[in-house]
Scaffold this motif. Structure first.
Motif, PDB file in Angstrom:
ATOM      1  N   UNK A   1       0.752  -1.381   0.028  1.00  0.00           N
ATOM      2  CA  UNK A   1       0.077   0.012  -0.097  1.00  0.00           C
ATOM      3  C   UNK A   1       0.878   1.263   0.125  1.00  0.00           C
ATOM      4  N   UNK A   2       1.974   1.024  -0.209  1.00  0.00           N
ATOM      5  CA  UNK A   2       3.052   2.249  -0.285  1.00  0.00           C
ATOM      6  C   UNK A   2       3.694   2.758   0.976  1.00  0.00           C
ATOM      7  N   UNK A   3       3.625   2.195   2.092  1.00  0.00           N
ATOM      8  CA  UNK A   3       4.276   2.480   3.496  1.00  0.00           C
ATOM      9  C   UNK A   3       5.669   1.888   3.251  1.00  0.00           C
ATOM     10  N   UNK A   4       6.837   2.746   3.607  1.00  0.00           N
ATOM     11  CA  UNK A   4       8.043   2.196   3.566  1.00  0.00           C
ATOM     12  C   UNK A   4       8.278   1.579   4.634  1.00  0.00           C
ATOM     13  N   UNK A   5       8.981   0.547   4.673  1.00  0.00           N
ATOM     14  CA  UNK A   5       9.599  -0.192   5.711  1.00  0.00           C
ATOM     15  C   UNK A   5      10.923   0.030   5.897  1.00  0.00           C
ATOM     16  N   UNK A   6      11.572   0.378   7.064  1.00  0.00           N
ATOM     17  CA  UNK A   6      13.015   0.625   7.612  1.00  0.00           C
ATOM     18  C   UNK A   6      13.671  -0.367   8.161  1.00  0.00           C
ATOM     19  N   UNK A   7      14.683  -1.252   7.314  1.00  0.00           N
ATOM     20  CA  UNK A   7      15.341  -2.354   8.182  1.00  0.00           C
ATOM     21  C   UNK A   7      16.757  -1.516   8.511  1.00  0.00           C
ATOM     22  N   UNK A   8      17.208  -1.976   9.741  1.00  0.00           N
ATOM     23  CA  UNK A   8      18.588  -1.354  10.192  1.00  0.00           C
ATOM     24  C   UNK A   8      19.346  -2.724  10.476  1.00  0.00           C
ATOM     25  N   UNK A   9      20.544  -2.510   9.897  1.00  0.00           N
ATOM     26  CA  UNK A   9      21.554  -3.495  10.527  1.00  0.00           C
ATOM     27  C   UNK A   9      22.580  -3.046  11.169  1.00  0.00           C
ATOM     28  N   UNK A  10      22.749  -3.627  12.523  1.00  0.00           N
ATOM     29  CA  UNK A  10      23.734  -2.998  13.662  1.00  0.00           C
ATOM     30  C   UNK A  10      24.827  -3.877  13.661  1.00  0.00           C
TER      31      UNK A  10
ATOM     32  N   UNK B   1      23.426   0.594   9.530  1.00  0.00           N
ATOM     33  CA  UNK B   1      23.234   0.893   8.095  1.00  0.00           C
ATOM     34  C   UNK B   1      21.651   0.675   8.097  1.00  0.00           C
ATOM     35  N   UNK B   2      21.032   1.721   7.279  1.00  0.00           N
ATOM     36  CA  UNK B   2      19.539   1.726   7.248  1.00  0.00           C
ATOM     37  C   UNK B   2      19.070   1.355   5.615  1.00  0.00           C
TER      38      UNK B   2
END
Length: 186
Positions: free
Chosen positions: A46-55, A75-76
């Motif tokens: 539906x167009x919502x951005x998901x933010x994945x972060x590598x720590x 890093x995002x």
């Protein structure tokens, strides 16, 4: 009924994390197994951005005091869908790549390669360090309405365990005889 509940669970697991010597320092590579549940797939569609972060963290044990944190980096990566082009988009900083399907985008998202995490001069030779990496869905970067919904719903909780392994500056990768261990650590 139980099998469908297991299939709907969202999770991230880590395989094969390695640090290798690169041109300017040490680079991290890892494979992630990313399983989105139906709710997260629908939100992206539906167009919502998901933010994945590598720590990534590197610490050095000290017998006389608390462990020394040598470095901590993140890093995002952004996963989104654009209805106009009918493509899923994976972004990291100014770099963007389009994909026809969500599976293709997740396949690239799940492969972290050659991320420079350390300068060669920042490590002492002959020392052993504890390296740790994880991936998580960062809800704090999402719109406020989704953040409120995510707090009350487990479907939005998507975080891997920390994968930890010993690393020395002379090592080219994690030792084959001692696989990385997963644990929540902190």
């Amino acid at each position: 009924m139980f099998a469908s509940a297991v299939a709907q669970a969202a999770d991230i697991t880590i395989r094969n994390p390695q640090i290798a010597a690169g041109e300017d320092g040490y680079v991290l590579s890892a494979d992630f197994n990313i399983n989105l549940n139906a709710r997260l797939e629908e939100v992206v569609a539906k167009g919502v951005t998901l933010y994945f972060v590598v720590d990534f963290e590197l610490t050095r044990a000290r017998w006389y005091w608390l462990d020394e944190q040598v470095i901590s980096r993140s890093q995002t990566l952004q996963l989104s869908y654009h209805a106009l082009t009918r493509q899923y988009r994976l972004s990291s900083g100014a770099l963007h790549q389009g994909f026809a399907t969500l599976d293709e985008a997740l396949r690239i998202l799940s492969r972290l390669r050659n991320w420079q995490v350390l300068d060669k001069a920042s490590l002492a030779s002959g020392q052993t360090y504890l390296a740790a990496v994880r991936m998580r869905l960062d809800l704090t970067q999402m719109p406020k309405t989704f953040q409120v919904n995510a707090l009350a719903n487990r479907d939005w909780n998507l975080t891997s365990e920390w994968a930890r392994w010993n690393f020395g500056p002379g090592d080219l990768a994690s030792p084959a005889g001692s696989p990385p261990t997963a644990g929540d650590g902190k």
